[in-house]
Motif scaffolding. Sequence first.
Motif, short mmCIF file in Angstrom:
data_model
loop_
_atom_site.label_atom_id
_atom_site.label_comp_id
_atom_site.label_asym_id
_atom_site.label_seq_id
_atom_site.Cartn_x
_atom_site.Cartn_y
_atom_site.Cartn_z
N SER A 168 5.43 14.92 26.60
CA SER A 168 5.08 14.25 27.86
C SER A 168 4.07 13.12 27.70
O SER A 168 3.73 12.45 28.67
CB SER A 168 4.51 15.28 28.84
N PHE A 169 3.62 12.85 26.46
CA PHE A 169 2.56 11.85 26.25
C PHE A 169 3.11 10.43 26.42
O PHE A 169 3.91 9.94 25.64
CB PHE A 169 1.93 11.99 24.87
N THR A 170 2.66 9.78 27.47
CA THR A 170 2.99 8.38 27.74
C THR A 170 1.72 7.56 27.66
O THR A 170 0.69 7.97 28.19
CB THR A 170 3.62 8.21 29.14
N ILE A 171 1.79 6.41 27.01
CA ILE A 171 0.62 5.53 26.92
C ILE A 171 0.54 4.78 28.24
O ILE A 171 1.35 3.92 28.54
CB ILE A 171 0.74 4.56 25.72
N ARG A 172 -0.41 5.17 29.04
CA ARG A 172 -0.55 4.62 30.39
C ARG A 172 -1.03 3.17 30.36
O ARG A 172 -1.78 2.76 29.48
CB ARG A 172 -1.54 5.46 31.21
N GLU A 173 -0.60 2.44 31.37
CA GLU A 173 -1.04 1.06 31.54
C GLU A 173 -2.56 1.04 31.68
O GLU A 173 -3.14 1.85 32.39
CB GLU A 173 -0.39 0.48 32.79
N GLY A 174 -3.20 0.15 30.94
CA GLY A 174 -4.65 0.03 31.00
C GLY A 174 -5.37 0.92 30.00
O GLY A 174 -6.59 0.90 29.94
N PHE A 224 -5.06 1.90 23.17
CA PHE A 224 -3.82 1.39 22.58
C PHE A 224 -3.64 -0.08 22.95
O PHE A 224 -4.02 -0.50 24.03
CB PHE A 224 -2.61 2.19 23.07
N ASP A 225 -3.01 -0.84 22.04
CA ASP A 225 -2.69 -2.23 22.34
C ASP A 225 -1.77 -2.31 23.56
O ASP A 225 -0.96 -1.41 23.80
CB ASP A 225 -1.99 -2.89 21.15
N GLN A 226 -1.87 -3.39 24.27
CA GLN A 226 -1.11 -3.60 25.50
C GLN A 226 0.40 -3.49 25.25
O GLN A 226 1.13 -3.04 26.13
CB GLN A 226 -1.45 -4.97 26.07
#
Length: 182
Positions: free
Chosen positions: A142-148, A152-154
């Motif tokens: 379920s790990f999603t790199i959230r906006e902002g 993590f890099d954009q």
Amino acid sequence: MSLGRIVHNIRAKNNKGRLDKRSHKILDEMGFVWDARHHRRMLVLLAFETYKQIYGHVNVPMSFVVPSNDPQWAEETWKMRLGSITDTIRNNDRYTAIKEELIALGFDYEKQRGDFDLLRESLLRAFQRYKELYGHTRVPQSFTIREGNEHFDQEFWGINLGIIRNNIRNSLPASGGRAVLP
């Protein structure tokens, strides 16, 4: 009647010359979009131009989604899946109306998604960053790199690293019953 149907009917009336001048003028003043396809192409072109201003090229990673609430990007392009659109442009006949403009920006129509070197390197960096932060690469599905997410890099914002890891594990040759991951 849905709003979409109403808009469709207004456009159809206009195209047939049956929309009165007063209504046309009012809709123009409101910024009504008469040609949705043309408008979409112009937004895509604007997004590519902005991407080039920020990153210096238009080699957009497949996972790239235009960030929201970023003043560098036009609000109408926020959340646009520019990486996916890049793939569509290369592999379909869509967006041919802006082909010359894209080529002028440096868009490479010949580069196919079959060239996974850049994608692999990009994902490897994301997994390495995850490992730096958490000490392992057992990324929960379920790990999603959230906006902002400032960790993590954009370019990684919006991707589900957990599902990517799961897909990699399921597609690589197993080593002792488990896929070999970074």
